[in-house]
Design a protein around this motif. Structure first.
Motif, PDB file in Angstrom:
ATOM      1  N   ASP A  17       0.810  -1.210   0.000  1.00 13.80           N
ATOM      2  CA  ASP A  17       0.000   0.000   0.000  1.00 13.80           C
ATOM      3  C   ASP A  17       0.847   1.265   0.000  1.00 13.80           C
ATOM      4  O   ASP A  17       1.838   1.361   0.722  1.00 13.80           O
ATOM      5  CB  ASP A  17      -0.898   0.042   1.238  1.00 13.80           C
ATOM      6  CG  ASP A  17      -1.929  -1.058   1.232  1.00 13.80           C
ATOM      7  OD1 ASP A  17      -2.765  -1.071   0.313  1.00 13.80           O
ATOM      8  OD2 ASP A  17      -1.892  -1.917   2.133  1.00 13.80           O
ATOM      9  N   PHE A  18       0.409   2.213  -0.826  1.00  7.75           N
ATOM     10  CA  PHE A  18       0.841   3.596  -0.727  1.00  7.75           C
ATOM     11  C   PHE A  18      -0.104   4.289   0.253  1.00  7.75           C
ATOM     12  O   PHE A  18      -1.022   3.665   0.790  1.00  7.75           O
ATOM     13  CB  PHE A  18       0.743   4.289  -2.101  1.00  7.75           C
ATOM     14  CG  PHE A  18       1.796   3.898  -3.085  1.00  7.75           C
ATOM     15  CD1 PHE A  18       3.032   4.523  -3.088  1.00  7.75           C
ATOM     16  CD2 PHE A  18       1.541   2.930  -4.044  1.00  7.75           C
ATOM     17  CE1 PHE A  18       3.997   4.198  -4.016  1.00  7.75           C
ATOM     18  CE2 PHE A  18       2.501   2.588  -4.988  1.00  7.75           C
ATOM     19  CZ  PHE A  18       3.729   3.221  -4.965  1.00  7.75           C
ATOM     20  N   GLU A  19       0.072   5.568   0.459  1.00  9.26           N
ATOM     21  CA  GLU A  19      -0.809   6.319   1.359  1.00  9.26           C
ATOM     22  C   GLU A  19      -2.270   6.233   0.921  1.00  9.26           C
ATOM     23  O   GLU A  19      -3.156   6.023   1.737  1.00  9.26           O
ATOM     24  CB  GLU A  19      -0.371   7.785   1.407  1.00  9.26           C
ATOM     25  CG  GLU A  19      -1.217   8.642   2.327  1.00  9.26           C
ATOM     26  CD  GLU A  19      -0.777  10.085   2.331  1.00  9.26           C
ATOM     27  OE1 GLU A  19      -1.654  10.957   2.443  1.00  9.26           O
ATOM     28  OE2 GLU A  19       0.438  10.358   2.222  1.00  9.26           O
ATOM     29  N   LEU A  20      -2.518   6.371  -0.365  1.00 11.73           N
ATOM     30  CA  LEU A  20      -3.881   6.368  -0.895  1.00 11.73           C
ATOM     31  C   LEU A  20      -4.287   5.032  -1.501  1.00 11.73           C
ATOM     32  O   LEU A  20      -5.416   4.597  -1.349  1.00 11.73           O
ATOM     33  CB  LEU A  20      -4.031   7.460  -1.975  1.00 11.73           C
ATOM     34  CG  LEU A  20      -5.351   7.496  -2.746  1.00 11.73           C
ATOM     35  CD1 LEU A  20      -6.505   7.896  -1.823  1.00 11.73           C
ATOM     36  CD2 LEU A  20      -5.256   8.431  -3.935  1.00 11.73           C
ATOM     37  N   SER A  21      -3.375   4.402  -2.189  1.00 10.61           N
ATOM     38  CA  SER A  21      -3.728   3.292  -3.071  1.00 10.61           C
ATOM     39  C   SER A  21      -3.141   1.964  -2.644  1.00 10.61           C
ATOM     40  O   SER A  21      -2.021   1.893  -2.139  1.00 10.61           O
ATOM     41  CB  SER A  21      -3.237   3.585  -4.493  1.00 10.61           C
ATOM     42  OG  SER A  21      -3.737   4.804  -4.957  1.00 10.61           O
ATOM     43  N   THR A  22      -3.897   0.920  -2.924  1.00 10.11           N
ATOM     44  CA  THR A  22      -3.419  -0.451  -2.830  1.00 10.11           C
ATOM     45  C   THR A  22      -2.727  -0.781  -4.149  1.00 10.11           C
ATOM     46  O   THR A  22      -3.185  -0.373  -5.217  1.00 10.11           O
ATOM     47  CB  THR A  22      -4.607  -1.401  -2.589  1.00 10.11           C
ATOM     48  OG1 THR A  22      -5.130  -1.135  -1.283  1.00 10.11           O
ATOM     49  CG2 THR A  22      -4.215  -2.855  -2.702  1.00 10.11           C
ATOM     50  N   LEU A  23      -1.626  -1.509  -4.071  1.00 12.07           N
ATOM     51  CA  LEU A  23      -0.899  -1.929  -5.267  1.00 12.07           C
ATOM     52  C   LEU A  23      -1.075  -3.426  -5.452  1.00 12.07           C
ATOM     53  O   LEU A  23      -0.801  -4.213  -4.550  1.00 12.07           O
ATOM     54  CB  LEU A  23       0.592  -1.592  -5.149  1.00 12.07           C
ATOM     55  CG  LEU A  23       1.446  -1.980  -6.352  1.00 12.07           C
ATOM     56  CD1 LEU A  23       0.999  -1.242  -7.618  1.00 12.07           C
ATOM     57  CD2 LEU A  23       2.916  -1.722  -6.071  1.00 12.07           C
ATOM     58  N   LEU A  24      -1.550  -3.792  -6.643  1.00 13.98           N
ATOM     59  CA  LEU A  24      -1.714  -5.188  -7.017  1.00 13.98           C
ATOM     60  C   LEU A  24      -0.758  -5.518  -8.162  1.00 13.98           C
ATOM     61  O   LEU A  24      -0.442  -4.650  -8.982  1.00 13.98           O
ATOM     62  CB  LEU A  24      -3.149  -5.450  -7.496  1.00 13.98           C
ATOM     63  CG  LEU A  24      -4.280  -5.083  -6.551  1.00 13.98           C
ATOM     64  CD1 LEU A  24      -5.625  -5.250  -7.257  1.00 13.98           C
ATOM     65  CD2 LEU A  24      -4.218  -5.925  -5.295  1.00 13.98           C
ATOM     66  N   LEU A  25      -0.351  -6.758  -8.238  1.00 12.65           N
ATOM     67  CA  LEU A  25       0.389  -7.293  -9.374  1.00 12.65           C
ATOM     68  C   LEU A  25      -0.563  -8.222 -10.106  1.00 12.65           C
ATOM     69  O   LEU A  25      -1.087  -9.174  -9.507  1.00 12.65           O
ATOM     70  CB  LEU A  25       1.630  -8.063  -8.902  1.00 12.65           C
ATOM     71  CG  LEU A  25       2.383  -8.874  -9.965  1.00 12.65           C
ATOM     72  CD1 LEU A  25       2.975  -7.966 -11.038  1.00 12.65           C
ATOM     73  CD2 LEU A  25       3.473  -9.716  -9.307  1.00 12.65           C
ATOM     74  N   ILE A  26      -0.820  -7.946 -11.374  1.00 15.36           N
ATOM     75  CA  ILE A  26      -1.671  -8.838 -12.158  1.00 15.36           C
ATOM     76  C   ILE A  26      -0.925 -10.155 -12.341  1.00 15.36           C
ATOM     77  O   ILE A  26       0.257 -10.175 -12.696  1.00 15.36           O
ATOM     78  CB  ILE A  26      -2.037  -8.204 -13.516  1.00 15.36           C
ATOM     79  CG1 ILE A  26      -2.845  -6.918 -13.303  1.00 15.36           C
ATOM     80  CG2 ILE A  26      -2.810  -9.202 -14.390  1.00 15.36           C
ATOM     81  CD1 ILE A  26      -4.153  -7.090 -12.557  1.00 15.36           C
ATOM     82  N   ASN A  27      -1.622 -11.251 -12.077  1.00 12.54           N
ATOM     83  CA  ASN A  27      -0.986 -12.570 -12.089  1.00 12.54           C
ATOM     84  C   ASN A  27      -0.836 -13.080 -13.525  1.00 12.54           C
ATOM     85  O   ASN A  27      -1.474 -14.033 -13.939  1.00 12.54           O
ATOM     86  CB  ASN A  27      -1.794 -13.538 -11.227  1.00 12.54           C
ATOM     87  CG  ASN A  27      -1.010 -14.792 -10.915  1.00 12.54           C
ATOM     88  OD1 ASN A  27       0.174 -14.888 -11.201  1.00 12.54           O
ATOM     89  ND2 ASN A  27      -1.688 -15.767 -10.327  1.00 12.54           N
ATOM     90  N   ASP A  28       0.057 -12.404 -14.260  1.00 13.03           N
ATOM     91  CA  ASP A  28       0.393 -12.780 -15.634  1.00 13.03           C
ATOM     92  C   ASP A  28       1.876 -12.506 -15.840  1.00 13.03           C
ATOM     93  O   ASP A  28       2.295 -11.364 -16.005  1.00 13.03           O
ATOM     94  CB  ASP A  28      -0.444 -11.981 -16.634  1.00 13.03           C
ATOM     95  CG  ASP A  28      -0.217 -12.410 -18.072  1.00 13.03           C
ATOM     96  OD1 ASP A  28       0.681 -13.249 -18.334  1.00 13.03           O
ATOM     97  OD2 ASP A  28      -0.932 -11.906 -18.961  1.00 13.03           O
TER      98      ASP A  28
END
Length: 143
Positions: A17-28
């Motif tokens: 997580d950043f302050e505002l946003s969640t960070l996802l890695l696309i599983n590809d």
């Protein structure tokens, strides 16, 4: 109350997580493909965010893009907010190479996704951790 869209949960792996946003890695594993999701309820467009949140999202997006360019020696970083399939505001950051399977076309729908194995996933995150070192908290599994 904020929650991730089920499709984002299905397609993405929580990196942190950043302050505002969640960070996802696309599983590809065919492309280092990350998604920022602002943790705000019922937001589908950037202009719906409060001014301070818009600026924070831009700052996080730029920090992520720079980190990805450095970590993965990208030829180009594709950044997009489409929302046609998933209306929840999310910002794609796709590392592109002139030799990747989709170049120069967009990656969407080009090839079926190929999931990361554990070693590939850990290698991807380790590369990111070398450059994304400030204003970001990694998920417990990647600390």
């Amino acid at each position: 109350m904020y929650s991730l869209h089920p499709q984002l949960v299905n397609d993405g792996l929580w990196v942190g997580d950043f302050e505002l946003s969640t960070l996802l890695l696309i599983n590809d594993m065919q492309y280092p493909w990350f998604v920022l999701v602002p943790r705000r309820e019922d937001i589908t467009e950037v202009f719906q965010l409060a001014q301070a949140d818009r600026q924070q999202l831009l700052d996080e997006s730029c920090a992520l893009a720079e980190a990805l360019k450095d970590a993965f020696s990208a030829h180009k970083i594709n950044i997009a907010t489409l929302g046609n399939m998933v209306s929840q505001l999310h910002v794609h950051h796709v590392v592109r190479y002139r030799h990747d399977a989709a170049w120069p076309a967009p990656v969407w729908g080009k090839l079926p996704a190929v999931a990361y194995d554990e070693e590939q996933l850990n290698g991807c995150i380790q590369r990111l951790k070398q450059v994304l070192t400030t204003n970001f908290t990694y998920a417990e599994q990647f600390k």
